[in-house]
Motif scaffolding. Structure first.
Motif, PDB file in Angstrom:
ATOM      1  N   ILE A  41       0.782  -1.248   0.011  1.00 42.34           N
ATOM      2  CA  ILE A  41       0.082   0.094   0.216  1.00 42.34           C
ATOM      3  C   ILE A  41       0.813   1.259   0.071  1.00 42.34           C
ATOM      4  N   LEU A  42       0.819   2.178  -0.956  1.00 43.49           N
ATOM      5  CA  LEU A  42       1.175   3.485  -0.950  1.00 43.49           C
ATOM      6  C   LEU A  42       0.472   4.339   0.039  1.00 43.49           C
ATOM      7  N   TYR A  43       0.846   4.634   1.181  1.00 43.33           N
ATOM      8  CA  TYR A  43      -0.003   5.329   1.976  1.00 43.33           C
ATOM      9  C   TYR A  43      -0.004   6.763   1.837  1.00 43.33           C
ATOM     10  N   THR A  44      -1.246   7.397   1.438  1.00 47.66           N
ATOM     11  CA  THR A  44      -1.646   8.798   1.260  1.00 47.66           C
ATOM     12  C   THR A  44      -1.932   9.579   2.273  1.00 47.66           C
ATOM     13  N   SER A  45      -2.315   8.788   3.198  1.00 44.60           N
ATOM     14  CA  SER A  45      -2.723   9.328   4.580  1.00 44.60           C
ATOM     15  C   SER A  45      -2.471   8.297   5.589  1.00 44.60           C
ATOM     16  N   VAL A  52      -0.436  -1.036  -4.634  1.00 38.68           N
ATOM     17  CA  VAL A  52       1.009  -1.168  -5.791  1.00 38.68           C
ATOM     18  C   VAL A  52       1.029  -2.803  -5.743  1.00 38.68           C
ATOM     19  N   PRO A  53       0.967  -3.088  -6.810  1.00 33.22           N
ATOM     20  CA  PRO A  53       1.119  -4.658  -7.191  1.00 33.22           C
ATOM     21  C   PRO A  53       2.922  -5.024  -6.994  1.00 33.22           C
ATOM     22  N   LEU A  70       9.243   8.144   0.731  1.00 36.96           N
ATOM     23  CA  LEU A  70       8.311   9.032   0.230  1.00 36.96           C
ATOM     24  C   LEU A  70       8.287   8.790  -1.375  1.00 36.96           C
ATOM     25  N   ALA A  71       7.248   8.157  -1.947  1.00 34.79           N
ATOM     26  CA  ALA A  71       7.346   7.461  -3.361  1.00 34.79           C
ATOM     27  C   ALA A  71       6.210   7.815  -4.162  1.00 34.79           C
ATOM     28  N   ARG A  72       6.376   7.521  -5.330  1.00 36.78           N
ATOM     29  CA  ARG A  72       5.377   7.979  -6.414  1.00 36.78           C
ATOM     30  C   ARG A  72       5.013   6.570  -7.228  1.00 36.78           C
ATOM     31  N   GLN A  79       3.408   7.526   1.248  1.00 36.77           N
ATOM     32  CA  GLN A  79       4.698   6.711   1.899  1.00 36.77           C
ATOM     33  C   GLN A  79       4.583   5.362   1.650  1.00 36.77           C
ATOM     34  N   LEU A  80       5.881   4.470   1.391  1.00 31.77           N
ATOM     35  CA  LEU A  80       5.819   3.217   0.891  1.00 31.77           C
ATOM     36  C   LEU A  80       6.902   2.730   2.092  1.00 31.77           C
ATOM     37  N   GLU A  81       6.442   1.331   2.679  1.00 30.36           N
ATOM     38  CA  GLU A  81       7.289   0.600   3.466  1.00 30.36           C
ATOM     39  C   GLU A  81       8.730   0.397   2.753  1.00 30.36           C
ATOM     40  N   ARG A  82       9.667   0.506   3.386  1.00 30.44           N
ATOM     41  CA  ARG A  82      11.113   0.199   2.852  1.00 30.44           C
ATOM     42  C   ARG A  82      11.179  -1.237   2.573  1.00 30.44           C
TER      43      ARG A  82
END
Length: 93
Positions: A41-45, A52-53, A70-72, A79-82
């Motif tokens: 999940i790309l967290y927008t909040s 994200v597959p 912080l990713a797009r 935010q995306l988990e490292r």
């Protein structure tokens, strides 16, 4: 004798810091494209985001510490988990 011991302690501390630096260098850098190693999940909040597959390309925008970037992805920024990023897959384009 105390000066010698202090010098040895400083040298040991310096050596420990030098060996710790390469771990940070393995992190993705801003503006790199990286693949995800699993769906994420790309967290927008704090409570929502977009899916994200696995194997998707995400652009790293910033380093957010040991747990997140912080990713797009697909035009969406969040935010995306490292741990979901394959560090070895990252490259500049």
């Amino acid at each position: 004798m105390r000066t010698l011991l202090r010098g040895a302690a400083v040298a040991a501390l310096t050596a420990a810091m030098v060996t710790a630096v390469p771990a940070a260098a393995q992190a993705a850098q801003p503006n790199q494209l990286c693949r995800t190693n699993s769906s994420a999940i790309l967290y927008t909040s704090p409570t929502s985001g977009i899916w994200v597959p696995e194997g998707s390309l995400v652009r790293i925008l910033d380093y957010r510490g040991p747990l997140h970037y912080l990713a797009r992805y697909d035009g969406t920024v969040g935010q995306l988990e490292r741990s979901r990023v394959i560090q070895e897959s990252c490259y500049y384009q």
